[in-house]
Design a protein around this motif. Structure first.
Motif, mmCIF file in Angstrom:
data_model
loop_
_atom_site.group_PDB
_atom_site.id
_atom_site.type_symbol
_atom_site.label_atom_id
_atom_site.label_comp_id
_atom_site.label_asym_id
_atom_site.label_seq_id
_atom_site.Cartn_x
_atom_site.Cartn_y
_atom_site.Cartn_z
ATOM 1 N N PHE A 166 4.066 -3.567 5.101
ATOM 2 C CA PHE A 166 4.908 -4.745 5.310
ATOM 3 C C PHE A 166 4.438 -5.979 4.546
ATOM 4 O O PHE A 166 5.190 -6.943 4.409
ATOM 5 C CB PHE A 166 4.962 -5.104 6.800
ATOM 6 C CG PHE A 166 5.379 -3.987 7.707
ATOM 7 C CD1 PHE A 166 6.240 -2.985 7.269
ATOM 8 C CD2 PHE A 166 4.916 -3.925 9.022
ATOM 9 C CE1 PHE A 166 6.623 -1.954 8.118
ATOM 10 C CE2 PHE A 166 5.298 -2.899 9.873
ATOM 11 C CZ PHE A 166 6.148 -1.907 9.412
ATOM 12 N N GLY A 167 3.189 -5.966 4.094
ATOM 13 C CA GLY A 167 2.629 -7.145 3.442
ATOM 14 C C GLY A 167 2.027 -8.148 4.410
ATOM 15 O O GLY A 167 1.536 -9.197 3.996
ATOM 16 N N VAL A 168 2.051 -7.835 5.709
ATOM 17 C CA VAL A 168 1.421 -8.661 6.742
ATOM 18 C C VAL A 168 0.725 -7.737 7.731
ATOM 19 O O VAL A 168 1.011 -6.540 7.786
ATOM 20 C CB VAL A 168 2.443 -9.545 7.493
ATOM 21 C CG1 VAL A 168 3.068 -10.586 6.570
ATOM 22 C CG2 VAL A 168 3.527 -8.694 8.147
ATOM 23 N N ARG A 169 -0.153 -8.297 8.540
ATOM 24 C CA ARG A 169 -0.913 -7.484 9.492
ATOM 25 C C ARG A 169 -0.058 -7.012 10.659
ATOM 26 O O ARG A 169 -0.366 -6.004 11.286
ATOM 27 C CB ARG A 169 -2.119 -8.283 9.994
ATOM 28 C CG ARG A 169 -3.142 -8.553 8.881
ATOM 29 C CD ARG A 169 -4.120 -9.644 9.295
ATOM 30 N NE ARG A 169 -5.098 -9.940 8.262
ATOM 31 C CZ ARG A 169 -4.883 -10.743 7.205
ATOM 32 N NH1 ARG A 169 -3.697 -11.330 7.072
ATOM 33 N NH2 ARG A 169 -5.816 -10.951 6.309
ATOM 34 N N PHE A 170 0.991 -7.740 10.991
ATOM 35 C CA PHE A 170 2.017 -7.365 11.966
ATOM 36 C C PHE A 170 1.512 -7.352 13.410
ATOM 37 O O PHE A 170 2.178 -7.843 14.305
ATOM 38 C CB PHE A 170 2.616 -5.997 11.613
ATOM 39 C CG PHE A 170 3.774 -5.580 12.480
ATOM 40 C CD1 PHE A 170 4.947 -6.321 12.480
ATOM 41 C CD2 PHE A 170 3.703 -4.457 13.282
ATOM 42 C CE1 PHE A 170 6.028 -5.951 13.275
ATOM 43 C CE2 PHE A 170 4.774 -4.080 14.087
ATOM 44 C CZ PHE A 170 5.938 -4.825 14.077
ATOM 45 N N VAL A 171 0.336 -6.766 13.661
ATOM 46 C CA VAL A 171 -0.247 -6.707 15.008
ATOM 47 C C VAL A 171 -1.364 -7.740 15.083
ATOM 48 O O VAL A 171 -2.312 -7.684 14.289
ATOM 49 C CB VAL A 171 -0.796 -5.302 15.327
ATOM 50 C CG1 VAL A 171 -1.501 -5.299 16.681
ATOM 51 C CG2 VAL A 171 0.325 -4.278 15.299
ATOM 52 N N TYR A 172 -1.259 -8.647 16.053
ATOM 53 C CA TYR A 172 -2.207 -9.756 16.123
ATOM 54 C C TYR A 172 -2.818 -9.850 17.523
ATOM 55 O O TYR A 172 -2.128 -10.189 18.490
ATOM 56 C CB TYR A 172 -1.503 -11.073 15.787
ATOM 57 C CG TYR A 172 -0.829 -11.067 14.447
ATOM 58 C CD1 TYR A 172 -1.547 -11.306 13.276
ATOM 59 C CD2 TYR A 172 0.533 -10.802 14.341
ATOM 60 C CE1 TYR A 172 -0.928 -11.283 12.029
ATOM 61 C CE2 TYR A 172 1.167 -10.783 13.109
ATOM 62 C CZ TYR A 172 0.432 -11.020 11.954
ATOM 63 O OH TYR A 172 1.060 -10.993 10.728
ATOM 64 N N PRO A 173 -4.111 -9.542 17.667
ATOM 65 C CA PRO A 173 -4.772 -9.754 18.958
ATOM 66 C C PRO A 173 -4.906 -11.257 19.230
ATOM 67 O O PRO A 173 -5.247 -12.026 18.325
ATOM 68 C CB PRO A 173 -6.154 -9.102 18.772
ATOM 69 C CG PRO A 173 -6.065 -8.317 17.498
ATOM 70 C CD PRO A 173 -5.023 -8.963 16.663
#
Length: 326
Positions: free
Chosen positions: A263-270
């Motif tokens: 996607f070009g982003v980490r998408f999942v963010y803790p």
């Protein structure tokens, strides 16, 4: 339109230079309708007030006043309201989540702290996370027609049976179907999963992340948050141990390269709490890919630390200058 049933928006102030100021609308007036459309919140005002030719219906001291006006290009409409919603102060939640922070409040605080809010309009306007379990046909029509995007949705777990159990709401609809409906109409969604140990972690967490990732780019992000409990918690949930928190954090971080490639982003963010519980360094701000999710605990600690570093350097320079001039 039955004006007797229209509460209207109570106007508390008027923006200088606005159309409302130009035509004589005043604080204390109630805005009832624009171009024959009754308004139930500021979203209606923004939507119907975007036309250039306007008929604005006002109630003033019990009398109805109709203003006809032409709005100049980029001229603001101008009324400032006592509340963003006119029909009710805020839509109430119909779930009974065992981890609900409102249900864990200590007694005898101010009344507003005990309101269980779940209003899709506040989601659009202010980024509140909502469950989509209390919407009627009119609400869905407004979301589609007015393109209320992005929305912020508390998913928690994508499996229907598990989510109903999690929300303690047997009438909750399939969240994946609801998200597909939104995305098919151009509505972007930020999601969150509040993780409870031994409930929606482990395989359920993995499945939920994969399910939501299948809806990219309509689903723009997943915030992973730990459950928070107070001593007033009445059920059998518990918070994460440091070891359990480390497992969830490690898993979320391990999924990020996959989404970075796709996607070009980490998408999942803790959220920040995982780093605090595990006593790990919080990541730099660029680890959040510019997502505007700080109010949900993503990057708030890093922002505070960066601000403190800047202030600390400023104080240090000031003290050094003071010492040299002494």
């Amino acid at each position: 339109m039955n004006l007797d049933t229209v509460a209207g928006g109570e106007i508390t102030a008027i923006e200088p230079g606005s159309l409302a100021e130009e035509i004589g609308i005043m604080p204390g007036d109630a805005l009832l309708a624009i171009n024959g459309q009754s308004v139930e919140d500021v979203i209606d005002v923004q939507f119907y007030g975007a036309d250039e030719e306007l008929e604005i219906l006002i109630r003033r001291d019990g009398e109805l006043l109709l203003y006809e006006a032409q709005r100049a290009y980029q001229q603001t409409l101008g009324p400032i309201f006592a509340h963003p919603t006119f029909d009710t102060d805020i839509r109430r939640c119909n779930n009974l989540c065992e981890f609900c922070f409102v249900l864990q409040m200590a007694p005898s605080f101010r009344r507003t702290l005990y309101i269980k809010d779940d209003d899709y309009r506040y989601s659009f306007l202010f980024g509140h996370f909502v469950t989509l379990t209390n919407l009627n046909d009119h609400d869905w029509w407004r979301i589609e027609t007015m393109r209320l995007s992005p929305l912020y949705v508390s998913v928690h777990v994508t499996d229907l049976a598990m989510r109903r159990r999690f929300l303690r709401n047997d009438m909750a609809e399939d969240i994946m179907d609801q998200l597909r409906w939104l995305i098919s109409r151009g509505i972007e969604v930020h999601t969150q999963l509040v993780i409870v140990p031994e409930f929606n972690d482990g395989e359920w967490l993995a499945r939920s992340i994969s399910d939501l990732a299948s809806l990219w780019p309509g689903v723009r992000s997943i915030s992973i948050a730990p459950v928070g409990l107070t001593r007033h918690h009445k059920y059998n949930m518990r918070t994460h141990t440091a070891s359990e928190a480390a497992q969830v954090l490690d898993y979320a971080i391990a999924r990020q390269p996959e989404f970075q490639d796709r996607f070009g982003v980490r998408f999942v963010y803790p959220t920040d709490e995982w780093y605090l519980v595990t006593e790990r360094a919080v990541p730099p701000m660029d680890a959040y890919d510019g997502q505007a999710l700080m109010e949900n605990g993503l990057g708030m600690v890093r922002h505070f630390l960066d601000d403190w570093t800047a202030v600390e350097d400023e104080i240090g320079s000031w003290l050094a200058g003071k010492a040299s001039s002494a």
